[in-house]
Design an enzyme around this catalytic site. Structure first.
Site, PDB file in Angstrom:
ATOM      1  N   THR A 182      45.280 -16.918  28.089  1.00  0.00           N
ATOM      2  CA  THR A 182      45.750 -15.579  28.384  1.00  0.00           C
ATOM      3  C   THR A 182      46.850 -15.901  29.365  1.00  0.00           C
ATOM      4  O   THR A 182      46.993 -17.048  29.769  1.00  0.00           O
ATOM      5  CB  THR A 182      44.565 -14.786  28.984  1.00  0.00           C
ATOM      6  N   THR A 196      47.469 -11.079  26.685  1.00  0.00           N
ATOM      7  CA  THR A 196      46.693 -12.081  25.944  1.00  0.00           C
ATOM      8  C   THR A 196      46.805 -11.898  24.437  1.00  0.00           C
ATOM      9  O   THR A 196      47.071 -10.789  23.958  1.00  0.00           O
ATOM     10  CB  THR A 196      45.203 -11.971  26.355  1.00  0.00           C
ATOM     11  N   ASP A 220      36.529 -10.327  21.317  1.00  0.00           N
ATOM     12  CA  ASP A 220      36.122  -9.814  22.643  1.00  0.00           C
ATOM     13  C   ASP A 220      35.127  -8.660  22.526  1.00  0.00           C
ATOM     14  O   ASP A 220      34.535  -8.253  23.518  1.00  0.00           O
ATOM     15  CB  ASP A 220      37.350  -9.362  23.451  1.00  0.00           C
ATOM     16  N   SER A 253      37.566  -6.383  28.140  1.00  0.00           N
ATOM     17  CA  SER A 253      38.355  -7.507  28.637  1.00  0.00           C
ATOM     18  C   SER A 253      37.827  -7.962  30.001  1.00  0.00           C
ATOM     19  O   SER A 253      37.119  -7.224  30.681  1.00  0.00           O
ATOM     20  CB  SER A 253      39.807  -7.059  28.773  1.00  0.00           C
ATOM     21  N   GLY A 284      41.953 -17.158  31.819  1.00  0.00           N
ATOM     22  CA  GLY A 284      40.699 -17.900  31.983  1.00  0.00           C
ATOM     23  C   GLY A 284      39.486 -17.193  31.421  1.00  0.00           C
ATOM     24  O   GLY A 284      38.358 -17.577  31.717  1.00  0.00           O
ATOM     25  N   GLY A 285      39.692 -16.130  30.626  1.00  0.00           N
ATOM     26  CA  GLY A 285      38.565 -15.450  29.978  1.00  0.00           C
ATOM     27  C   GLY A 285      37.553 -14.966  30.984  1.00  0.00           C
ATOM     28  O   GLY A 285      37.887 -14.319  31.964  1.00  0.00           O
TER      29      GLY A 285
HETATM   30  N1  GLY Z   1      40.855 -12.019  25.844  1.00  0.00           N
HETATM   31  C1  GLY Z   1      40.374 -12.218  27.125  1.00  0.00           C
HETATM   32  C2  GLY Z   1      40.112 -10.982  27.870  1.00  0.00           C
HETATM   33  O1  GLY Z   1      40.717  -9.970  27.569  1.00  0.00           O
HETATM   34  O2  GLY Z   1      39.299 -10.991  28.746  1.00  0.00           O
END
Ligand code: GLY
Length: 561
Positions: free
Chosen positions: A372, A390, A414, A443, A464-465
């Protein structure tokens, strides 16, 4: 006079270098911190031309869609949090949406009478994509706050796409790594595949992407959501078995939303609300840190890591149950961040680790790649913007829209594709984040701005998710409680607990053997990672100078002037 000249150079130029490149900066007037040196340059040029943070953000975003294809994007979505110099704050949600033909069990298949997850479909290929929001987001920001002409903000990206740019060493390695995935889902030639291996400094030219950017330059929103680009997306969907329709594209729109506001030791924390979990979770974490007075412990000592991990696992258990798109699910936001609720929640923390099955969500009625991207910008007028965007995993769904040159996201992953089934970041979820047509997937992105004594104090965020929220959390503590400068706070080693898996995810060499053994005695286990977070942040010092923090874990660069 000599002193003034010295001061000028000191203020304007780097305080640190990496491979002879500037990675952090002290500056007076304006600053851009982003994931790629060329994107930071584009942003600083816009600021020098007299543009504001919104102009610079738009130009940086489009530049990243060219020079940082693993995460920068046209085919994804994101969030922007802003603070104007008069103190007004707000956020823009340009998160992707589930296509209208999507449905709850679309990634499940029957096997021996049971519904099981058809794992790759939400991650790789055409069915993994939500309806992109980024282009609409940039147009929407510009219509309300832009001060320079729209074409000026697209020109640098078009030039970079058409003329090409030298890829970095990290980019060459990453492109080589995903070659076979690209080949699986693209049957036409794409610019990201090189016959031989990519090497540092090879030139990446993206003609089709340049043409798409030119259409967006001319027709703004219609250059993407209708006309040639839309036709190319729809053809790609039909050829590859995707479900995004003409209506989905035409009906996409970004949403201005109220930020989530909280307080930590007299600092005002302004962050993103649902459909991001970031703002609510960050507020819960900071309240936990304040209640348990974690600043009384040594930084990254075993007690500190234990307490933060215990706070984090409780917050992520709540995230899994109660957070989703608030336009579709009644998120109990007020209760989740109320002091009474959190006192009870964190009141069970003691010197021993609580097993995850004893945590559960509170009583109210994850492993992400780094792909991201975040950028932070402050302008000479005193405005600030914090933007995270992202396409989800590295290079998203890996599908490049034929003839249009950009990658589509795999953001559908997600969603909670099945209650309790972990997504690519190990995050679990349930009803709140189930798939519904037009819903936005939950998210973790946490673009954040902080005020101190009513003044702008910090602008921060990271990819970093699932680790985004805890990296932002720890960076805030590093600055406020441990008096670190911006670069030091960014450099500092991070760790992460997300409830499930029931382990502390930790960067290599964060803890001494002794501290690891003390934590094991408390019941903790560990998963080691090479890196956590790739922060791009700006700190406003007491003397009003700006200190950039650009993460050395990536190619990130902060530039000021
Ligand atoms: N795709 C990662 C987030 O939106 O948390």
């Amino acid at each position: 006079m000599r002193f003034i000249i010295f001061l000028f150079f000191f203020l304007c130029f780097s305080c640190e270098t990496k491979n002879n490149k500037v990675v952090s900066t002290i500056s007076k007037s304006g600053m851009v911190s982003s994931a790629h040196p060329l994107a930071s340059e584009v942003g600083i040029d816009v600021l020098k031309k007299g543009g504001n943070v919104f102009d610079a953000a738009i130009a940086v975003h489009f530049a990243l869609s060219v020079v940082y294809p693993s995460a920068g994007n046209l085919g994804g979505g994101g969030f922007a949090v802003y603070r104007l110099n008069n103190g007004e704050v707000g956020t823009l949600d340009f998160r992707e949406k589930a296509p209208k033909l999507s449905f709850r069990n679309m990634y499940l298949k029957e096997e021996n009478g049971k519904l099981i997850v058809d794992d790759n479909k939400s991650k790789l290929g055409h069915l993994a994509s939500g309806v992109p929001g980024s282009v609409d987001g940039m147009v929407t920001l510009h219509e309300r706050f832009g001060s320079l002409g729209w074409p000026t903000l697209l020109d640098p990206a078009i030039k970079l796409a058409k003329n090409g740019f030298n890829i970095t060493k990290k980019q060459s390695a990453s492109l080589n790594k995903v070659k076979s995935s690209f080949q699986k889902v693209n049957d036409k030639p794409i610019s990201f595949i090189n016959e031989s291996k990519w090497k540092e400094n090879d030139i990446l030219i993206q003609d089709d992407l340049g043409n798409t950017l030119s259409r967006i330059k001319t027709d703004k929103r219609n250059g993407f959501y209708s006309g040639i680009t839309a036709e190319l997306i729809l053809k790609e969907m039909i050829d590859g078995g995707g479900i995004i329709t003409k209506d989905d594209l035409e009906n996409y729109s970004s949403i201005w939303r109220e930020p989530v506001i909280g307080y930590y030791k007299n600092h005002k924390i302004i962050s993103m609300g649902p459909p991001s979990s970031g703002g609510i979770a960050l507020n819960q974490l900071l309240k936990g840190a304040e209640m348990l007075e974690v600043s009384n412990y040594n930084h990254n000592s075993s007690d500190y890591v234990h307490l933060l991990s215990e706070i984090e696992s409780r917050v992520y258990a709540d995230r899994a149950t109660y957070l989703g798109d608030s336009d579709f699910y009644n998120v109990p936001q007020k209760k989740l961040i109320s002091s009474d609720y959190l006192s009870e929640r964190f009141g069970t923390i003691n010197h021993l680790k609580t097993p995850s099955n004893q945590i559960k969500e509170g009583d109210i009625d994850l492993i992400e790649s780094e792909e991201t991207t975040h950028f932070s910008i402050v302008d000479k007028f005193g405005n600030a913007i914090s933007v995270t965007t992202t396409i989800n995993g590295a290079y998203g769904s890996k599908v490049v829209v034929d003839g249009a040159g950009f990658l589509l996201n795999n953001e559908m992953d997600d969603f909670s594709v099945k209650p309790g089934h972990p997504n690519m970041f190990g995050l679990v979820g349930g009803e709140a984040n189930s798939i519904e047509p037009n819903k936005r997937m939950l998210s973790s992105m946490s673009p954040t701005i902080i005020e101190k004594d009513n003044n702008l104090f910090m602008v921060l965020g990271t990819p970093g998710g699932s680790t985004i929220i805890t990296s932002v959390f720890q960076t805030i503590l590093n600055v406020i409680d441990f008096n670190m400068g911006m670069q030091e706070a960014v450099d500092s080693k991070k760790f992460h607990h997300q409830w499930l898996p029931d382990a502390i995810i930790i960067e290599k060499n964060t803890l001494s053997e002794e501290n690891i053994s003390l934590l094991k005695d408390k019941g903790h286990t560990f998963i080691e990672r090479n890196s956590i977070g790739r922060m791009d942040c700006i700190l406003i010092k007491d003397n009003k100078t700006l200190e950039g923090g650009a993460d050395k874990r990536g190619d990130n660069v902060a530039l000021g002037y």
